[in-house]
Write a protein that holds these residues in place. Sequence first.
Motif, mmCIF file in Angstrom:
data_model
loop_
_atom_site.group_PDB
_atom_site.id
_atom_site.type_symbol
_atom_site.label_atom_id
_atom_site.label_comp_id
_atom_site.label_asym_id
_atom_site.label_seq_id
_atom_site.Cartn_x
_atom_site.Cartn_y
_atom_site.Cartn_z
ATOM 1 N N VAL A 54 25.900 29.608 39.019
ATOM 2 C CA VAL A 54 26.791 29.733 40.175
ATOM 3 C C VAL A 54 27.570 31.050 40.158
ATOM 4 C CG1 VAL A 54 27.019 27.252 40.505
ATOM 5 C CG2 VAL A 54 28.637 28.432 39.012
ATOM 6 N N GLY A 55 27.285 31.911 39.188
ATOM 7 C CA GLY A 55 27.894 33.245 39.184
ATOM 8 C C GLY A 55 29.136 33.379 38.329
ATOM 9 N N LYS A 56 29.352 32.479 37.378
ATOM 10 C CA LYS A 56 30.570 32.555 36.563
ATOM 11 C C LYS A 56 30.607 33.836 35.727
ATOM 12 C CE LYS A 56 30.129 28.741 34.236
ATOM 13 N NZ LYS A 56 28.740 28.456 34.646
ATOM 14 N N THR A 57 29.488 34.189 35.096
ATOM 15 C CA THR A 57 29.477 35.392 34.264
ATOM 16 C C THR A 57 29.661 36.643 35.113
ATOM 17 O OG1 THR A 57 28.044 34.333 32.607
ATOM 18 C CG2 THR A 57 28.142 36.735 32.594
ATOM 19 N N HIS A 58 29.063 36.657 36.297
ATOM 20 C CA HIS A 58 29.249 37.769 37.234
ATOM 21 C C HIS A 58 30.740 37.954 37.530
ATOM 22 C CE1 HIS A 58 27.802 40.047 41.017
ATOM 23 N NE2 HIS A 58 29.124 40.164 40.986
ATOM 24 N N LEU A 59 31.432 36.860 37.821
ATOM 25 C CA LEU A 59 32.853 36.940 38.160
ATOM 26 C C LEU A 59 33.695 37.322 36.950
ATOM 27 C CD1 LEU A 59 33.186 33.865 40.540
ATOM 28 C CD2 LEU A 59 33.302 36.289 41.162
ATOM 29 N N LEU A 60 33.355 36.784 35.782
ATOM 30 C CA LEU A 60 34.105 37.131 34.571
ATOM 31 C C LEU A 60 33.941 38.604 34.238
ATOM 32 C CD1 LEU A 60 35.850 35.755 32.347
ATOM 33 C CD2 LEU A 60 33.756 35.622 30.967
ATOM 34 N N ALA A 61 32.717 39.110 34.377
ATOM 35 C CA ALA A 61 32.475 40.530 34.129
ATOM 36 C C ALA A 61 33.193 41.393 35.172
ATOM 37 C CB ALA A 61 30.974 40.824 34.139
ATOM 38 N N SER A 62 33.260 40.919 36.399
ATOM 39 C CA SER A 62 33.980 41.647 37.453
ATOM 40 C C SER A 62 35.453 41.764 37.112
ATOM 41 C CB SER A 62 33.805 40.955 38.805
ATOM 42 O OG SER A 62 32.444 40.911 39.191
ATOM 43 N N LEU A 63 36.026 40.678 36.586
ATOM 44 C CA LEU A 63 37.416 40.706 36.145
ATOM 45 C C LEU A 63 37.594 41.744 35.038
ATOM 46 C CD1 LEU A 63 40.317 39.531 35.944
ATOM 47 C CD2 LEU A 63 39.389 37.844 34.331
ATOM 48 N N TRP A 64 36.690 41.747 34.079
ATOM 49 C CA TRP A 64 36.760 42.700 32.960
ATOM 50 C C TRP A 64 36.707 44.140 33.485
ATOM 51 C CZ3 TRP A 64 33.881 46.623 30.784
ATOM 52 C CH2 TRP A 64 34.202 46.993 29.479
ATOM 53 N N HIS A 65 35.780 44.409 34.379
ATOM 54 C CA HIS A 65 35.634 45.771 34.911
ATOM 55 C C HIS A 65 36.882 46.211 35.679
ATOM 56 C CE1 HIS A 65 31.523 46.536 33.747
ATOM 57 N NE2 HIS A 65 31.078 45.450 34.346
ATOM 58 N N SER A 66 37.552 45.272 36.345
ATOM 59 C CA SER A 66 38.687 45.639 37.197
ATOM 60 C C SER A 66 39.996 45.781 36.423
ATOM 61 C CB SER A 66 38.867 44.593 38.301
ATOM 62 O OG SER A 66 39.311 43.351 37.763
ATOM 63 N N ALA A 67 40.040 45.233 35.214
ATOM 64 C CA ALA A 67 41.298 45.189 34.460
ATOM 65 C C ALA A 67 41.493 46.442 33.617
ATOM 66 C CB ALA A 67 41.332 43.954 33.565
#
Length: 345
Positions: free
Chosen positions: A91-104
């Motif tokens: 459902v895209g959890k890793t995609h979203l977690l990685a997006s958070l990492w990239h944005s922080a």
Amino acid sequence: MVQIEQLAARTPAVSTDEILKGFYPSPRFGEVSFKSYRPDPNQPSQAAAVKSLEAFGATVGAGDGDGLFKRLFSKKVNSRAGIYLDGGFGVGKTHLLASLWHSAPGPKAFGTFVEYTNLVGALSFRKTVEALSSYKLVCIDEFELDDPGDTVLMSRLMRELSDAGVKLAATSNTLPGSLGDGRFAAVDFQREIQVLADQFDVVRIDGEDFRHRGLPAAPAPLKTEDLKRQMHAEFDGQTVAVDDFRGLIDHLAGVHPSRYRKLIAGIDAVVWRDVEPITEQAVALRFVVLADRLYDKDVPILASGVPFDKIFTEEMMTGGYMKKYFRAVSRLTALAREGQNHEPS
């Protein structure tokens, strides 16, 4: 020409700094963002999860320079230590977690639950806390609840990092047999991390779970005598690690899992002769870590012997570590399909 290496001949040495530098999203998620995530319009929770993570990301590093007194006594806009993404596979959890990492802002770390437990094994618990306490964000992908000792270890690690002001983000790793059981993973997560539970916002992500369709069929293994010809046809000009499967499995026992990323550095593909079923749990769990690292780097596989859906015993595939083995079989199958049939993994 193919440059041939042998994983069983490699004994990588990795410094603490090198291990920590490896805590970033795999190349599969190297350039993802919240904007590149495509929420399913039929699943409102997916779009809501993006907003929740963006809001959480805005709090990372927000208290820098406030001083101890102000951090202790001032009223915060968001005092939550962490955020937890609960949902099935695909459902895209890793995609979203990685997006958070990239944005922080950094320093920050991104790794799987297993990579953090391996980090503690390599450095010691105290040195791991010291190394990560200066980070602004620690992301834990695929939080696992199948080993009570590891769960307690990670709960304690997160508690100490939270006390140090580190923001935490985690995703669930739901058992395939438990998919569709509502908030099963979230309830278990909150129970197992105990005193930290009320400091996490739980974000549910609904969506079609591709593993309801079962594991994909593994491609038929090649004949051992055909491996060399196929290797030269598929991987001309590349660096290929060629190993007897039994020799490789025995070698892994002497290499700490925290070094597996370094073990496969510079390898474009692997060839395994005479793959056979793994019957010992400790051996199987080490092999799962290698499978994860190969999948992270998208390393295609050519192999002879048994197909990958037969590599773990039936007892393993229905036991307490079943989710690890399901994941490994799925990933190894994808890499074998890529190596043999050019199917993207």
